[in-house]
Write a protein that holds these residues in place. Sequence first.
Motif: not given
Length: 234
Positions: A202, A206, A209, A216, A223-224, A226, A230
């Motif tokens: 994670t 981040r 990105r 996000v 693209k996450t 949830w 990913y």
Amino acid sequence: MNDKVLVVDDEHEIADLIEVYLQNENYEVLKFYSAKEALACIEATELDLAILDIMLPDISGFTLCQKIRERQYTYPIIMLTAKDEEIDKITGLTLGADDYITKPFRPLEVVARVKAQLRRYKKYNPGYGEDVEKDIILHSGLVMNIKTHECLLNEEPLTLTPTEFSILRILLEHKGNVVSAEDLFHKIWRDEYYSKSNNTITVHVRHLREKMNDTVENPKYIKTIWGVGYKIEG
């Protein structure tokens, strides 16, 4: 030529122990008990990996890690921390570290982590590519050269750590499909010390990105999904 590993820890017993175990695996160890001494070595020596203690008496391991990345050195960095605090791990990863080990640790665990990081680093660096046709990955303004470990975004260079490069490569190679954090972890490190509470991936995503100016909320690249993982849209 043996791989050169930098070890920086002001606790002499720990630094000496790591040195012995790495030398037994035929690594060339450059050992220092202070960050200032290590900085001179970093500037003058072509290193393959660095092991940095966070709590150093002169300059913190965080600062040392940051200086290495500011100089555009991309070799793996493993942080040593005496505190099992999530904030230390997140801080180190955000500054460009690739892995962390909490003290006390087993020396063989350090050796295993070093081997895993170097194996991945060599795989994605010049001289280790096998198939020229697969060396270049293109996607929406993104150009990844696997052989030279270079990445361009809209013709501007992206400076990625080995772990960030690995994550992006895996997602691009699985374009259109979801890759779970656990799968990413095992593809990169190839071992079993992942747990559901582990947020290493994670943090790296981040940071990746941020470098790509991706978000996000409205992702152009990563693209996450949830609860799943990913993906990069095909």
